[in-house]
Design a protein around this motif. Structure first.
Motif: not given
Length: 111
Positions: A27, A31-32, A34-36, A38-39, A44, A48, A111
């Protein structure tokens, strides 16, 4: 009064600790997170940065958890006494759960 003793294999909390460590590491470093969290957002880079701060706070609990897990296996007093091992390893698992919780709740807030 007799005390109920439950015997368990020391490998069970050790595997739980390693799995939680892997989840936290993926996580934070893979990058998990960031993907969860901030994608798909407009800003972004700001997300981040804020997630980096959350990861640093979560990292304090992760460091404590890693130290507890290592101490449970490396300290002779913990290896020789099953109740001491269980307390130290339990503290490590709880610390991993707190580290994951801080990362999740902080991610929801950035978020």
């Amino acid at each position: 009064m007799a005390r109920l003793q439950i015997r368990f294999s020391p490998i069970i909390p050790t595997i739980a600790s390693f799995l939680l460590a892997a989840l936290w590491g993926l996580s934070v470093f893979a990058g998990w997170g960031l993907e969860a969290f901030c994608a798909g957002g407009e800003d972004s880079s700001l997300c981040s940065q804020r997630l980096g701060t959350v990861s640093a706070v979560s990292g304090l609990f992760a460091a404590l958890a890693a130290c507890c897990t290592a101490a449970a296996w490396l300290l002779p007093s913990a290896r020789d006494d099953t109740s001491a091992f269980a307390r130290i390893m339990g503290a490590g698992v709880v610390s991993w759960i707190v580290a994951e919780g801080v990362l999740f709740l902080g991610g929801m807030l950035v978020r």
